[in-house]
Every structure is written in structure tokens, then in C-alpha cells.
Design a protein around this motif. Structure first.
Motif, PDB file in Angstrom:
ATOM      1  N   THR A 111      43.372  70.756  58.377  1.00  0.00           N
ATOM      2  CA  THR A 111      43.606  72.128  57.713  1.00  0.00           C
ATOM      3  C   THR A 111      45.226  72.086  57.677  1.00  0.00           C
ATOM      4  OG1 THR A 111      41.769  73.144  58.701  1.00  0.00           O
ATOM      5  CG2 THR A 111      43.227  74.441  57.795  1.00  0.00           C
ATOM      6  N   LYS A 112      45.733  72.551  56.481  1.00  0.00           N
ATOM      7  CA  LYS A 112      47.184  72.574  56.538  1.00  0.00           C
ATOM      8  C   LYS A 112      47.357  73.615  55.127  1.00  0.00           C
ATOM      9  CE  LYS A 112      48.863  68.144  57.257  1.00  0.00           C
ATOM     10  NZ  LYS A 112      49.870  67.141  56.928  1.00  0.00           N
ATOM     11  N   THR A 113      48.673  73.836  55.013  1.00  0.00           N
ATOM     12  CA  THR A 113      49.105  74.890  53.842  1.00  0.00           C
ATOM     13  C   THR A 113      49.982  73.964  53.319  1.00  0.00           C
ATOM     14  OG1 THR A 113      49.251  76.877  55.324  1.00  0.00           O
ATOM     15  CG2 THR A 113      50.478  76.798  53.207  1.00  0.00           C
ATOM     16  N   ILE A 114      49.609  73.854  51.692  1.00  0.00           N
ATOM     17  CA  ILE A 114      50.386  72.954  50.864  1.00  0.00           C
ATOM     18  C   ILE A 114      51.020  73.772  49.799  1.00  0.00           C
ATOM     19  CG2 ILE A 114      48.521  71.021  51.389  1.00  0.00           C
ATOM     20  CD1 ILE A 114      47.979  71.908  48.230  1.00  0.00           C
ATOM     21  N   THR A 115      51.792  73.167  49.123  1.00  0.00           N
ATOM     22  CA  THR A 115      52.399  73.458  47.985  1.00  0.00           C
ATOM     23  C   THR A 115      52.035  72.882  46.747  1.00  0.00           C
ATOM     24  OG1 THR A 115      54.342  74.047  49.235  1.00  0.00           O
ATOM     25  CG2 THR A 115      54.736  74.088  46.970  1.00  0.00           C
ATOM     26  N   LEU A 116      51.347  73.390  45.663  1.00  0.00           N
ATOM     27  CA  LEU A 116      51.056  72.983  44.534  1.00  0.00           C
ATOM     28  C   LEU A 116      51.922  73.382  43.566  1.00  0.00           C
ATOM     29  CD1 LEU A 116      47.551  72.291  43.225  1.00  0.00           C
ATOM     30  CD2 LEU A 116      49.380  73.557  41.625  1.00  0.00           C
ATOM     31  N   GLN A 117      52.651  72.327  42.751  1.00  0.00           N
ATOM     32  CA  GLN A 117      53.451  72.857  41.704  1.00  0.00           C
ATOM     33  C   GLN A 117      53.174  72.196  40.358  1.00  0.00           C
ATOM     34  OE1 GLN A 117      57.153  71.382  43.446  1.00  0.00           O
ATOM     35  NE2 GLN A 117      57.672  73.438  44.013  1.00  0.00           N
ATOM     36  N   ILE A 118      53.441  72.719  39.385  1.00  0.00           N
ATOM     37  CA  ILE A 118      53.331  72.270  38.124  1.00  0.00           C
ATOM     38  C   ILE A 118      54.514  72.195  37.358  1.00  0.00           C
ATOM     39  CG2 ILE A 118      52.383  72.544  35.587  1.00  0.00           C
ATOM     40  CD1 ILE A 118      50.193  71.921  37.857  1.00  0.00           C
ATOM     41  N   ASP A 120      57.544  70.637  34.217  1.00  0.00           N
ATOM     42  CA  ASP A 120      57.515  70.110  33.039  1.00  0.00           C
ATOM     43  C   ASP A 120      58.272  68.957  33.037  1.00  0.00           C
ATOM     44  OD1 ASP A 120      60.017  71.079  32.949  1.00  0.00           O
ATOM     45  OD2 ASP A 120      59.668  72.485  31.333  1.00  0.00           O
ATOM     46  N   LEU A 121      58.353  68.087  32.028  1.00  0.00           N
ATOM     47  CA  LEU A 121      59.205  66.790  32.032  1.00  0.00           C
ATOM     48  C   LEU A 121      60.856  67.103  31.847  1.00  0.00           C
ATOM     49  CD1 LEU A 121      57.300  64.495  29.856  1.00  0.00           C
ATOM     50  CD2 LEU A 121      57.410  64.765  32.057  1.00  0.00           C
ATOM     51  N   HIS A 122      61.098  68.498  31.916  1.00  0.00           N
ATOM     52  CA  HIS A 122      62.482  68.733  32.171  1.00  0.00           C
ATOM     53  C   HIS A 122      62.971  68.981  33.745  1.00  0.00           C
ATOM     54  CE1 HIS A 122      63.236  68.688  27.743  1.00  0.00           C
ATOM     55  NE2 HIS A 122      62.162  69.437  27.546  1.00  0.00           N
ATOM     56  N   GLY A 123      61.836  68.923  34.398  1.00  0.00           N
ATOM     57  CA  GLY A 123      62.214  69.473  35.807  1.00  0.00           C
ATOM     58  C   GLY A 123      62.032  70.812  36.122  1.00  0.00           C
ATOM     59  N   ARG A 124      61.681  71.608  35.350  1.00  0.00           N
ATOM     60  CA  ARG A 124      61.398  72.964  35.483  1.00  0.00           C
ATOM     61  C   ARG A 124      60.203  73.162  36.127  1.00  0.00           C
ATOM     62  NH1 ARG A 124      63.394  74.100  29.581  1.00  0.00           N
ATOM     63  NH2 ARG A 124      61.301  73.135  29.508  1.00  0.00           N
ATOM     64  N   THR A 125      60.105  74.196  37.214  1.00  0.00           N
ATOM     65  CA  THR A 125      58.803  74.309  37.944  1.00  0.00           C
ATOM     66  C   THR A 125      58.137  75.638  36.932  1.00  0.00           C
ATOM     67  OG1 THR A 125      59.702  73.780  40.067  1.00  0.00           O
ATOM     68  CG2 THR A 125      57.801  75.102  40.080  1.00  0.00           C
ATOM     69  N   ILE A 126      56.826  75.241  36.845  1.00  0.00           N
ATOM     70  CA  ILE A 126      56.154  76.254  35.720  1.00  0.00           C
ATOM     71  C   ILE A 126      55.244  77.159  36.791  1.00  0.00           C
ATOM     72  CG2 ILE A 126      54.793  76.173  33.911  1.00  0.00           C
ATOM     73  CD1 ILE A 126      57.426  74.926  33.234  1.00  0.00           C
ATOM     74  N   LYS A 127      54.517  76.434  37.621  1.00  0.00           N
ATOM     75  CA  LYS A 127      53.792  77.148  38.634  1.00  0.00           C
ATOM     76  C   LYS A 127      53.996  76.803  39.909  1.00  0.00           C
ATOM     77  CE  LYS A 127      49.818  77.942  35.479  1.00  0.00           C
ATOM     78  NZ  LYS A 127      49.241  79.329  35.732  1.00  0.00           N
ATOM     79  N   ASP A 128      53.991  77.527  40.867  1.00  0.00           N
ATOM     80  CA  ASP A 128      54.332  77.288  42.382  1.00  0.00           C
ATOM     81  C   ASP A 128      53.367  78.269  43.099  1.00  0.00           C
ATOM     82  OD1 ASP A 128      55.272  76.513  44.693  1.00  0.00           O
ATOM     83  OD2 ASP A 128      57.422  77.033  44.215  1.00  0.00           O
ATOM     84  N   GLU A 129      52.505  77.506  43.785  1.00  0.00           N
ATOM     85  CA  GLU A 129      51.228  78.130  44.654  1.00  0.00           C
ATOM     86  C   GLU A 129      51.365  77.480  46.114  1.00  0.00           C
ATOM     87  OE1 GLU A 129      47.459  78.370  43.034  1.00  0.00           O
ATOM     88  OE2 GLU A 129      48.431  78.632  40.735  1.00  0.00           O
ATOM     89  N   LYS A 130      51.269  78.424  47.092  1.00  0.00           N
ATOM     90  CA  LYS A 130      50.983  77.831  48.366  1.00  0.00           C
ATOM     91  C   LYS A 130      49.449  78.264  48.667  1.00  0.00           C
ATOM     92  CE  LYS A 130      55.407  78.416  50.622  1.00  0.00           C
ATOM     93  NZ  LYS A 130      55.667  76.984  50.533  1.00  0.00           N
ATOM     94  N   ILE A 131      48.750  76.986  49.170  1.00  0.00           N
ATOM     95  CA  ILE A 131      47.188  77.116  49.433  1.00  0.00           C
ATOM     96  C   ILE A 131      47.117  76.780  50.696  1.00  0.00           C
ATOM     97  CG2 ILE A 131      45.265  76.000  48.417  1.00  0.00           C
ATOM     98  CD1 ILE A 131      46.740  75.839  45.666  1.00  0.00           C
ATOM     99  N   THR A 132      46.199  77.548  51.402  1.00  0.00           N
ATOM    100  CA  THR A 132      45.698  76.890  52.734  1.00  0.00           C
ATOM    101  C   THR A 132      44.283  76.291  52.462  1.00  0.00           C
ATOM    102  OG1 THR A 132      46.650  78.803  53.850  1.00  0.00           O
ATOM    103  CG2 THR A 132      45.065  77.437  55.160  1.00  0.00           C
ATOM    104  N   THR A 133      44.204  74.881  52.913  1.00  0.00           N
ATOM    105  CA  THR A 133      43.178  74.074  52.964  1.00  0.00           C
ATOM    106  C   THR A 133      42.316  73.442  53.953  1.00  0.00           C
ATOM    107  OG1 THR A 133      44.377  72.159  52.883  1.00  0.00           O
ATOM    108  CG2 THR A 133      44.179  73.136  50.787  1.00  0.00           C
ATOM    109  N   ALA A 134      41.152  73.380  53.773  1.00  0.00           N
ATOM    110  CA  ALA A 134      40.631  72.683  55.130  1.00  0.00           C
ATOM    111  C   ALA A 134      40.504  71.324  54.955  1.00  0.00           C
ATOM    112  CB  ALA A 134      39.072  73.006  54.989  1.00  0.00           C
TER     113      ALA A 134
END
Length: 170
Positions: A111-118, A120-134
Motif C-alpha cells: 500500500t502506497k500513496t502515489i502521484t499520477l500525472q498527465i 503534454d509533450l511540452h513538459g507541462r503538467t496537465i493533471k496531477d493527482e495523489k492516490i492511495t493504493t492497495a
């Protein structure tokens, strides 16, 4: 990466037929079902366009989406070998191309807290979510409906390792 691993094991399975006199190929799917094939009846296994195509001599091909395959295994009378394709910290995104919901499959050791990012090809972070997973394989749905068409990277940071996979938004 996953495609290369499957290709490696598919080739090893076919080459192994002559080496260890294996008898049966098993394909375990993510829904828990299992298909079996007699290796002596198989002509080839190919991996076109994120599918696994099992081509027996009888010409009745089976096509299985790679996202549905959990692992391959084969047995002979003496040896039993199982190859698990979902290794810890493995990342897979699908469907590619995507229209609205991107599915992100990641396998965790604990179990961990992860960061999921989307990104773009210019290096800009479009989405940034912290998620706790099993622990185990986790599938995360990411709404990408609001993204403009183009190429993006999905990046998972589990605290120790960054893994990324490119996808196309239509």
C-alpha cells in the motif's frame, strides 16, 4: 515494455517446445478464465497491434487483447513453468488512442500513496493527482475528455521510481 516481455516469452515458449518437449500452453486472462492450447498444434504466436494471436495449424486463430492477458504458462510431464507478466511497479495505459477515459493499470508491492500525472509533450503538467493504493494490481480511471487531441505522457511516481507511458488523445 509489456509487449516486449510477452514477445520474449512467446518466442521462448515456441523455442522451448523442441528443448523440453512441452505439451500445453495456458493463457490466463485477467477475468480469471483460462484457455489452453496443445503446443504441437500451434504454428505461431504473434503480437500485432496490442493483441496476442495464437495461430494453430487448423487455421482457427484466436485473437486476445493484450490487456486481457494476465500470464502465459506451459507444462510438460516433468517440469512446470509459470511466467507472471505483472511485475511489481509495472505500468500499462489503455486504450490507445483514447477518447474519454484512460485506464491506468499499475502493480504495487504494498500500500502506497502515489502521484499520477498527465504531461503534454511540452513538459507541462496537465493533471496531477495523489492516490492511495492497495498492494497488487490497481486500475485507475482518468477522465481525459477535456484534453485537446495530441500526445501525452502518463507518469506514476511511487516515491522511489518514476514510470511513464505515452498515449494518444483523439
Amino acid at each position: 515494455m509489456r509487449k516486449k516481455i510477452i514477445l520474449f516469452y512467446a518466442i521462448a515458449l515456441l523455442l522451448g517446445v523442441n528443448c523440453i518437449n512441452a505439451q500445453t500452453l495456458y493463457v490466463k486472462k485477467t477475468d480469471g478464465t483460462q484457455q489452453q492450447y496443445e503446443l504441437s498444434a500451434l504454428r505461431k504466436i504473434t503480437l500485432p497491434e496490442n493483441n496476442v494471436v495464437i495461430d494453430p495449424y487448423s487455421n482457427l486463430r484466436d485473437t486476445i487483447a493484450m490487456s486481457e492477458v494476465r500470464y502465459f504458462s506451459y507444462t510438460d510431464y516433468v517440469t512446470s513453468i509459470s511466467v507472471e507478466l505483472e511485475k511489481p511497479n509495472s505500468l500499462m495505459v489503455y486504450p490507445v488512442p483514447v477518447n474519454d477515459i484512460l485506464r491506468v493499470r499499475y502493480t504495487f508491492e504494498k500500500t502506497k500513496t502515489i502521484t499520477l500525472q498527465i504531461i503534454d509533450l511540452h513538459g507541462r503538467t496537465i493533471k496531477d493527482e495523489k492516490i492511495t493504493t492497495a498492494n497488487g494490481a490497481v486500475e485507475i480511471e482518468v477522465d481525459v475528455n477535456d484534453l485537446p487531441s495530441g500526445y501525452y505522457n502518463c507518469v506514476i511516481n511511487n516515491g522511489n521510481v518514476n514510470q511513464s507511458s505515452r498515449f494518444v488523445k483523439q
